[in-house]
Scaffold this motif. Structure first.
Motif, PDB file in Angstrom:
ATOM      1  N   PRO A  31       0.819  -1.211   0.000  1.00  0.00           N
ATOM      2  CA  PRO A  31       0.000   0.000   0.000  1.00  0.00           C
ATOM      3  C   PRO A  31       0.854   1.262   0.000  1.00  0.00           C
ATOM      4  CG  PRO A  31      -0.929  -1.604   1.511  1.00  0.00           C
ATOM      5  CD  PRO A  31       0.385  -2.168   1.049  1.00  0.00           C
ATOM      6  N   ASN A  32       0.652   2.087  -1.030  1.00  0.00           N
ATOM      7  CA  ASN A  32       1.328   3.373  -1.194  1.00  0.00           C
ATOM      8  C   ASN A  32       2.823   3.239  -1.505  1.00  0.00           C
ATOM      9  OD1 ASN A  32      -0.931   5.315  -0.532  1.00  0.00           O
ATOM     10  ND2 ASN A  32      -0.896   4.104   1.346  1.00  0.00           N
ATOM     11  N   TRP A  33       3.252   2.068  -1.936  1.00  0.00           N
ATOM     12  CA  TRP A  33       4.640   1.846  -2.335  1.00  0.00           C
ATOM     13  C   TRP A  33       4.670   1.261  -3.741  1.00  0.00           C
ATOM     14  CZ3 TRP A  33       9.002   3.326   0.142  1.00  0.00           C
ATOM     15  CH2 TRP A  33       8.908   3.645   1.504  1.00  0.00           C
ATOM     16  N   GLY A  47      13.737  13.715  -7.959  1.00  0.00           N
ATOM     17  CA  GLY A  47      13.201  12.526  -7.318  1.00  0.00           C
ATOM     18  C   GLY A  47      11.688  12.530  -7.178  1.00  0.00           C
ATOM     19  N   GLU A  48      10.993  13.510  -7.749  1.00  0.00           N
ATOM     20  CA  GLU A  48       9.527  13.592  -7.682  1.00  0.00           C
ATOM     21  C   GLU A  48       8.930  13.026  -8.973  1.00  0.00           C
ATOM     22  OE1 GLU A  48       7.941  14.651  -4.969  1.00  0.00           O
ATOM     23  OE2 GLU A  48       9.863  15.069  -3.992  1.00  0.00           O
ATOM     24  N   VAL A  49       7.869  12.226  -8.850  1.00  0.00           N
ATOM     25  CA  VAL A  49       7.186  11.637 -10.003  1.00  0.00           C
ATOM     26  C   VAL A  49       5.682  11.691  -9.772  1.00  0.00           C
ATOM     27  CG1 VAL A  49       9.088  10.083 -10.604  1.00  0.00           C
ATOM     28  CG2 VAL A  49       7.305   9.317  -9.015  1.00  0.00           C
ATOM     29  N   ALA A  50       4.944  11.390 -10.824  1.00  0.00           N
ATOM     30  CA  ALA A  50       3.496  11.218 -10.735  1.00  0.00           C
ATOM     31  C   ALA A  50       3.184   9.763 -11.082  1.00  0.00           C
ATOM     32  CB  ALA A  50       2.768  12.170 -11.684  1.00  0.00           C
ATOM     33  N   VAL A  51       2.347   9.131 -10.276  1.00  0.00           N
ATOM     34  CA  VAL A  51       1.987   7.725 -10.458  1.00  0.00           C
ATOM     35  C   VAL A  51       0.535   7.663 -10.922  1.00  0.00           C
ATOM     36  CG1 VAL A  51       1.701   5.497  -9.335  1.00  0.00           C
ATOM     37  CG2 VAL A  51       3.633   6.966  -8.721  1.00  0.00           C
ATOM     38  N   VAL A  52       0.318   7.087 -12.101  1.00  0.00           N
ATOM     39  CA  VAL A  52      -1.030   6.905 -12.639  1.00  0.00           C
ATOM     40  C   VAL A  52      -1.404   5.455 -12.452  1.00  0.00           C
ATOM     41  CG1 VAL A  52      -2.483   7.063 -14.681  1.00  0.00           C
ATOM     42  CG2 VAL A  52      -0.670   8.749 -14.310  1.00  0.00           C
ATOM     43  N   TYR A  53      -2.524   5.205 -11.781  1.00  0.00           N
ATOM     44  CA  TYR A  53      -2.900   3.843 -11.412  1.00  0.00           C
ATOM     45  C   TYR A  53      -4.391   3.628 -11.609  1.00  0.00           C
ATOM     46  CZ  TYR A  53      -4.820   5.921  -7.153  1.00  0.00           C
ATOM     47  OH  TYR A  53      -5.554   6.680  -6.280  1.00  0.00           O
ATOM     48  N   GLU A  54      -4.759   2.354 -11.640  1.00  0.00           N
ATOM     49  CA  GLU A  54      -6.152   1.964 -11.771  1.00  0.00           C
ATOM     50  C   GLU A  54      -6.700   1.676 -10.384  1.00  0.00           C
ATOM     51  OE1 GLU A  54      -8.753  -0.998 -14.688  1.00  0.00           O
ATOM     52  OE2 GLU A  54      -6.647  -1.416 -14.248  1.00  0.00           O
ATOM     53  N   THR A  55      -7.826   2.280 -10.039  1.00  0.00           N
ATOM     54  CA  THR A  55      -8.377   2.110  -8.694  1.00  0.00           C
ATOM     55  C   THR A  55      -8.871   0.696  -8.451  1.00  0.00           C
ATOM     56  OG1 THR A  55     -10.521   2.890  -9.496  1.00  0.00           O
ATOM     57  CG2 THR A  55      -9.028   4.520  -8.543  1.00  0.00           C
ATOM     58  N   ALA A  56      -9.397   0.036  -9.480  1.00  0.00           N
ATOM     59  CA  ALA A  56      -9.878  -1.343  -9.407  1.00  0.00           C
ATOM     60  C   ALA A  56     -10.042  -1.802 -10.835  1.00  0.00           C
ATOM     61  CB  ALA A  56     -11.214  -1.425  -8.648  1.00  0.00           C
ATOM     62  N   PRO A  57     -10.131  -3.116 -11.082  1.00  0.00           N
ATOM     63  CA  PRO A  57     -10.330  -3.583 -12.456  1.00  0.00           C
ATOM     64  C   PRO A  57     -11.537  -2.893 -13.100  1.00  0.00           C
ATOM     65  CG  PRO A  57      -9.831  -5.425 -11.011  1.00  0.00           C
ATOM     66  CD  PRO A  57     -10.002  -4.232 -10.128  1.00  0.00           C
ATOM     67  N   GLY A  58     -11.282  -2.096 -14.154  1.00  0.00           N
ATOM     68  CA  GLY A  58     -12.347  -1.373 -14.832  1.00  0.00           C
ATOM     69  C   GLY A  58     -12.809  -0.143 -14.109  1.00  0.00           C
ATOM     70  N   GLY A  59     -12.112   0.301 -13.051  1.00  0.00           N
ATOM     71  CA  GLY A  59     -12.581   1.414 -12.238  1.00  0.00           C
ATOM     72  C   GLY A  59     -12.063   2.772 -12.650  1.00  0.00           C
ATOM     73  N   GLY A  60     -11.308   2.853 -13.736  1.00  0.00           N
ATOM     74  CA  GLY A  60     -10.785   4.141 -14.169  1.00  0.00           C
ATOM     75  C   GLY A  60      -9.438   4.451 -13.557  1.00  0.00           C
ATOM     76  N   SER A  62      -6.507   7.053 -11.793  1.00  0.00           N
ATOM     77  CA  SER A  62      -6.285   8.161 -10.870  1.00  0.00           C
ATOM     78  C   SER A  62      -4.794   8.460 -10.839  1.00  0.00           C
ATOM     79  CB  SER A  62      -6.781   7.819  -9.459  1.00  0.00           C
ATOM     80  OG  SER A  62      -8.180   7.669  -9.432  1.00  0.00           O
ATOM     81  N   THR A  63      -4.453   9.587 -10.257  1.00  0.00           N
ATOM     82  CA  THR A  63      -3.061  10.016 -10.190  1.00  0.00           C
ATOM     83  C   THR A  63      -2.708  10.386  -8.756  1.00  0.00           C
ATOM     84  OG1 THR A  63      -3.214  10.912 -12.428  1.00  0.00           O
ATOM     85  CG2 THR A  63      -1.350  11.633 -11.088  1.00  0.00           C
ATOM     86  N   ALA A  64      -1.478  10.044  -8.354  1.00  0.00           N
ATOM     87  CA  ALA A  64      -0.986  10.403  -7.021  1.00  0.00           C
ATOM     88  C   ALA A  64       0.469  10.820  -7.141  1.00  0.00           C
ATOM     89  CB  ALA A  64      -1.122   9.224  -6.061  1.00  0.00           C
ATOM     90  N   PRO A  65       0.894  11.815  -6.366  1.00  0.00           N
ATOM     91  CA  PRO A  65       2.306  12.215  -6.389  1.00  0.00           C
ATOM     92  C   PRO A  65       3.165  11.218  -5.601  1.00  0.00           C
ATOM     93  CG  PRO A  65       1.110  13.527  -4.777  1.00  0.00           C
ATOM     94  CD  PRO A  65       0.085  12.662  -5.460  1.00  0.00           C
ATOM     95  N   GLY A  66       4.395  11.090  -5.999  1.00  0.00           N
ATOM     96  CA  GLY A  66       5.302  10.185  -5.300  1.00  0.00           C
ATOM     97  C   GLY A  66       6.717  10.727  -5.316  1.00  0.00           C
ATOM     98  N   ARG A  67       7.559  10.174  -4.442  1.00  0.00           N
ATOM     99  CA  ARG A  67       8.972  10.560  -4.409  1.00  0.00           C
ATOM    100  C   ARG A  67       9.829   9.303  -4.310  1.00  0.00           C
ATOM    101  NH1 ARG A  67      10.891  10.507   0.940  1.00  0.00           N
ATOM    102  NH2 ARG A  67       9.216  10.231   2.487  1.00  0.00           N
ATOM    103  N   GLN A  97       7.568   6.137  -2.922  1.00  0.00           N
ATOM    104  CA  GLN A  97       6.534   6.242  -1.891  1.00  0.00           C
ATOM    105  C   GLN A  97       5.562   7.356  -2.264  1.00  0.00           C
ATOM    106  OE1 GLN A  97       7.830   7.543   2.011  1.00  0.00           O
ATOM    107  NE2 GLN A  97       6.389   6.158   3.003  1.00  0.00           N
ATOM    108  N   LEU A  98       4.268   7.035  -2.249  1.00  0.00           N
ATOM    109  CA  LEU A  98       3.271   8.070  -2.525  1.00  0.00           C
ATOM    110  C   LEU A  98       3.285   9.096  -1.407  1.00  0.00           C
ATOM    111  CD1 LEU A  98       0.219   6.081  -3.944  1.00  0.00           C
ATOM    112  CD2 LEU A  98       2.292   6.866  -5.092  1.00  0.00           C
ATOM    113  N   THR A  99       3.175  10.363  -1.762  1.00  0.00           N
ATOM    114  CA  THR A  99       3.221  11.422  -0.758  1.00  0.00           C
ATOM    115  C   THR A  99       1.835  11.871  -0.321  1.00  0.00           C
ATOM    116  OG1 THR A  99       3.462  13.041  -2.550  1.00  0.00           O
ATOM    117  CG2 THR A  99       5.469  12.238  -1.503  1.00  0.00           C
ATOM    118  N   SER A 100       0.797  11.298  -0.897  1.00  0.00           N
ATOM    119  CA  SER A 100      -0.564  11.491  -0.390  1.00  0.00           C
ATOM    120  C   SER A 100      -1.216  10.115  -0.334  1.00  0.00           C
ATOM    121  CB  SER A 100      -1.371  12.438  -1.281  1.00  0.00           C
ATOM    122  OG  SER A 100      -1.515  11.896  -2.581  1.00  0.00           O
TER     123      SER A 100
END
Length: 778
Positions: A31-33, A47-60, A62-67, A97-100
C-alpha cells in the motif's frame, strides 16, 4: 494487471495523458509503495514523479504524487538527491513512496523465494507503452533463456521470444505456475526479442543503518514487505470483499509453498510474522536458520533480511516428511527471537502467531505437539517470573519479555539460548531514542565483546606474478570457529580499481555479519609484500567514510607458510652473520638462523642421503616448533595484557629490525611495533614485516609515514605503549584501533599520533581457506 502503474514526470492536468511526460512502468508492491526501475523513477525532477494507477479492475485511472525513497545501486549524492536517469547498472531498482495516501489500489503478491531458483519455462509480464499516440497497458509471455551473473548476488534473468516495446521497463515479471511476482523488467534487447529482468530479492541489499532500528519504518525494506504481507493477509480474510485475491488464484493453480503449506496458510503465517518487529539483523536471522535441526539448504544470495525471506529459504531445504515441522520450528524461533524494538501490540502478535502454529501442528504427532506446548509454557513462565522480579526490585531489572532490548553495547546473544545481557548492561523494553555511536561507545564495547568472537568478513588477495598490477580476490564470511562461506570471487582485477569491485560483495558480507550498533570485523588477507596496503582507507562507495572509521579492519598474512626463512634472516640487528648459536635452542649451538645444520665443511659423499634425511627431519621439527611458538604467543596475548616493543626506532633514530631468531627470543607478551614504515630503513618494509610474521607473531602494529621521514615520533611511541597495554587482552585490539580511527576522523587531536596506523591480527587457530592456495594461478 490492476496493480501495474505508469510513471510520469510531475505535471498536472491532461499532460499526464501525453506520451512526452511518460517515463515507464511500475507496480504497487505494498500500500502506497511502487517498485520500478531506477532509470525510470529517476527521470523525474528532484526525485519527484506522478503515479497513474487503476483504482480497481475497470474502475478508471487516478493520479498520485510520489517521491523516490531508495535506489539500487544507491547513487544518491551528498545532498540526498538521486542521480539522473540513464543507463543504470544492475540491479536498477527504485522504491517510490506516494506522498498522499491512496487506499483504493491493488498490490501484487511478491515471491519470498529468490528469482535465481526459477530455472526455466515461461513467465508473464505487464507494463505500459505508447501505441498509436496513446498510452496503453499491455501484457504477454516471455521465455526464460538463462541468467546473467551466474549464481552471484546480482543475477539477472535473460528473457526472449517476444518483443518488449518502449515503456514496459519497471513492470512486473510473474511466475505463472505459482502465481507470484518474481522480478522487474529491466531492459529490452537491441539485437533480439526479449530483454532482462532483475529479481526482487535484490531489494534485500538496500542500505542497512548502523544503528538499531527503533520502529518498523526505520528500515525501508522491512516497512515495505511487512506492509505487503499484512495487506495480502487482510485482503484474504476481508469479510465483505468479493474481489478475487492473489491467494485465490494461487489456490486454483495448486501451488504448495514449501511443499507443505496451502497458499492461504502461507499468507496467514506471513501476515502474523509481519505483525512482529523484524529480526535484529541479517546475522541474527541466519543464526535462527542455522539452529533449525533439519535446515540444510545453501543460503541464497542476497542473504535473507526479513521473516518472509527466512521462510522462503526453508522451501529449498524442506523434505516432504519434515517440511511442516521445519516451518513450525522456524515460527517458534521467530516468536521468541530478540527484538530491535517492541510496540504495544507485540505480545498480541506473538499470541496470534502461536495460535497459527498450534492449529497447523494438529496434522503432526502428539509428541511433537507436546514439545511445542512445553516451549510455549516455558516462555510464558519465564516472562511471568521476570514481571514479578520487576515488581519486586523495580526498574532496571533484567526482563525476558517480548522484544527485550539490551541498551548496552556488549549484549551477546548465544545461538539457541534465551537472550541474557552482559554484566553491567541494563535492558530496556520498548522503543528508544536513536543513538549516534561515538568513539566512547566503541571503547566500552571493546572492553565487553571481542570482534573476533563473532562472524567476520574476509577478503583474500592473491597477486598475479606475471601481472604485478593485478590480483585475484574473493570475499567470504568467516565464522568464529574458522569455517568460511565464499560469497564472491574474481580474477585479474587491477589493484587500483579493487575498492570499486569489492563494494558490492563486501556490502553483502557485512549484512551477513553486522549486528545493530556492532559492525563486524573485516579481515583482509594479503601477501606479505602487500601488508602495507591501506585497506582501512578504502571508501566503499567512494563518497562513504573510510572503512577503518566504520568498523574494525585488520590485515592477515596470506603467504606466511611459503615465506623462506633464509631470505629474511641473513643479518640481525647486530649485523652478525648466520651460523651463530641459536639463542632459543641452547641444545643446538651450531645451527644457523634458518634452522639447518652447518654444512660449511664438505663431508663424505656416502653420507649425502643421511644429510638429506637430517635436513628433512630438522625442517619438519622447525616447522612444528615455529607453529607451536606462534600458537603459544597467541594464547598468552589473549590471556594477559600485551606490551608494545618498537623494533625499528630508538628515540627517533632508525635501527634495523631484529632477525627472526632474535624476534622469537622476545617474551610472549610482546606486540611488535614499526615506527619507520614507509621511511628509509636498513631493510625494506616487506622484509621487516616478513621477519615479524616468521618470528611467530600474529599481532603487530605499524604506522605508514606517507613520505614524512622527519616526522617526530615520540607521541607515536607513547601512544602505542598506552593503547596496546590498556586492554586486558589482545582480543580487544581490533576494537581499540577502530576507536583510534574514529577519533582521528572526528578530529580529536589527542589521537593524531595514530594517523596511518595498521594492525596485523592473524589468528593461528583460524587458518585461511585453502591454507593460502586460494585462487592460486597454475
Amino acid at each position: 494487471m490492476a496493480a501495474t502503474v505508469r510513471i510520469h514526470r510531475p505535471v498536472v492536468g491532461y499532460a499526464l495523458e501525453e506520451p512526452a511526460t511518460f517515463l515507464g512502468s511500475g507496480f504497487f508492491v505494498a500500500p502506497n509503495w511502487v517498485l520500478t526501475c531506477a532509470h525510470v523513477a529517476c527521470g523525474g525532477e528532484g526525485g519527484e514523479v506522478a503515479v497513474v494507477y487503476e483504482t480497481a479492475p475497470g474502475g478508471g485511472l487516478s493520479t498520485a504524487p510520489g517521491r523516490v525513497v531508495a535506489t539500487l545501486p544507491d547513487l544518491a549524492d551528498g545532498a540526498g538527491r538521486t542521480a539522473p536517469a540513464g543507463n543504470w547498472p544492475a540491479p536498477d531498482l527504485a522504491l517510490v513512496q506516494l506522498t498522499s495516501p491512496v487506499v483504493d489500489h491493488e498490490c501484487v503478491y511478491v515471491s519470498e523465494r529468490p528469482a535465481a531458483y526459477y530455472g526455466e519455462g515461461r513467465v508473464l509480464y505487464a507494463g505500459w507503452t505508447e501505441n498509436e499516440g496513446r498510452l496503453q497497458v499491455m501484457d504477454g509471455t516471455l521465455t526464460v533463456q538463462g541468467t546473467i551473473g551466474g549464481w552471484s548476488s546480482d543475477v539477472q534473468m535473460r528473457l526472449g521470444d517476444n518483443d518488449l516495446p518502449y515503456g514496459v521497463s519497471g513492470g512486473p515479471v510473474i511466475d505463472p505456475v505459482r502465481g507470484e511476482v518474481i522480478g522487474v523488467l529491466k531492459a529490452r534487447s537491441d539485437h533480439r526479442p526479449g530483454g532482462t529482468s532483475t529479481g526482487i530479492e535484490q531489494l534485500r541489499t538496500l542500505r542497512v543503518s548502523a544503528e538499531r532500528a527503533t520502529a518498523e519504518h526505520s528500515d525501508v525494506y522491512q516497512a515495505v514487505f511487512h506492509a505487503h504481507d499484512r495487506y495480502h493477509r487482510d485482503r484474504q480474510r476481508h469479510p465483505a470483499s468479493r474481489r478475487q485475491t492473489w491467494t485465490d488464484v494461487q489456490g486454483r493453480l495448486g501451488a504448495r509453498p514449501g511443499r507443505t503449506l496451502s497458499p492461504d496458510e502461507r499468507i496467514q503465517l506471513l501476515g502474523r510474522l509481519a505483525e512482529l518487529p523484524p529480526p535484529e539483523s541479517t546475522r541474527g536471522l541466519l543464526d535462527i536458520l542455522d539452529s533449525l535441526p533439519d535446515f540444510q539448504a545453501f543460503t541464497p544470495l542476497p542473504a535473507p533480511r526479513g521473516w518472509r525471506d527466512g521462510l522462503g529459504a526453508l522451501y529449498e531445504s524442506a523434505g516432504d516428511d519434515g517440511a511442516l515441522e521445519l516451518v513450525l520450528d522456524y515460527a517458534m524461533r521467530a516468536m521468541s527471537a530478540p527484538r530491535p524494538f517492541v510496540v504495544p501490540s507485540t505480545p498480541d502478535a506473538e499470541k496470534a502467531l502461536w495460535v497459527w502454529v498450534w492449529q497447523a501442528a494438529q496434522r503432526l504427532s502428539a509428541r511433537y505437539r507436546s514439545g511445542l506446548a512445553e516451549q510455549r509454557m516455558e516462555r510464558l513462565r519465564r516472562r511471568e517470573e521476570d514481571r514479578r522480579r520487576v515488581d519486586r526490585d523495580g526498574p532496571g531489572t533484567v526482563v525476558d519479555g517480548p522484544g527485550t532490548v539490551f541498551a548496552g553495547p556488549g549484549a551477546v546473544l548465544d545461538r539457541g539460548r534465551p537472550p541474557h545481557p552482559s554484566r553491567g548492561v541494563a535492558p530496556t523494553t520498548g522503543p528508544r531514542a536513536p543513538h549516534r555511536r561515538t568513539a566512547s561507545d566503541v571503547r566500552v564495547r571493546a572492553r565487553a565483546v571481542a570482534g573476533a568472537a563473532r562472524p567476520s568478513a574476509l577478503v583474500e588477495l592473491v597477486l598475479r606474478g606475471w601481472e604485478p598490477d593485478r590480483c585475484d580476490w574473493s570475499v567470504s564470511v568467516a565464522g568464529p570457529g574458522g569455517e568460511a562461506v565464499r560469497l564472491h570471487e574474481a580474477e585479474r582485477t587491477p589493484l587500483a580499481d579493487l575498492p570499486a569491485h569489492l563494494a558490492g560483495p563486501l556490502a553483502e558480507a557485512f549484512r551477513h555479519c553486522d549486528e545493530p550498533g556492532r559492525p563486524a570485523l573485516l579481515q583482509v588477507a594479503l601477501p606479505h609484500s602487500l601488508l602495507g596496503l591501506e585497506v582501512d582507507a578504502w571508501q566503499l562507495p567512494p563518497d562513504a567514510e573510510p572503512l577503518g572509521a566504520l568498523r574494525p579492519v585488520v590485515v592477515r598474512c596470506a603467504d606466511r607458510a611459503r615465506l623462506p626463512v633464509e631470505a629474511y634472516d641473513e643479518y640481525g640487528a647486530d649485523g652478525s652473520a648466520p651460523g651463530r648459536p641459536d639463542p632459543g635452542r641452547p641444545d643446538r649451538p651450531g645451527r644457523p638462523a634458518h634452522g639447518r645444520p652447518d654444512r660449511g665443511t664438505r663431508g663424505d659423499p656416502a653420507d649425502a642421503d643421511d644429510l638429506r634425511d637430517m635436513d628433512d627431519a630438522d625442517d619438519a621439527d622447525d616447522r612444528d616448533d615455529t607453529e607451536e611458538e606462534r600458537r603459544a604467543r597467541w594464547r598468552w596475548l589473549h590471556a594477559h595484557r600485551a606490551r608494545a616493543e618498537v623494533l625499528d626506532c630508538d628515540e627517533g633514530l632508525r635501527k634495523p629490525v631484529p632477525s627472526v631468531e632474535q624476534l622469537r627470543a622476545l617474551s610472549h607478551g610482546t606486540v611488535p611495533v614499526l615506527c619507520r614504515y614507509g621511511d628509509l630503513r636498513y631493510e625494506d618494509d616487506a622484509e621487516a614485516l616478513a621477519r615479524i610474521v616468521l618470528g611467530g607473531y600474529g599481532v603487530a602494529l605499524w604506522r605508514r609515514r606517507h613520505g614524512r621521514p622527519d616526522a617526530v615520533c615520540g607521541e607515536f611511541h607513547r601512544g602505542t605503549i598506552d593503547e596496546i597495554a590498556e586492554p586486558s587482552s589482545a582480543q580487544y585490539l581490533p576494537e581499540a584501533v577502530h576507536d583510534l580511527r574514529m577519533r582521528l576522523r572526528a578530529g580529536r587531536t589527542e589521537s593524531f599520533w595514530a594517523d596511518g596506523v595498521a594492525l596485523l591480527y592473524d589468528d593461528p587457530h583460524q587458518p585461511l581457506p585453502g591454507d593460502g592456495d586460494l585462487l592460486e594461478a597454475p
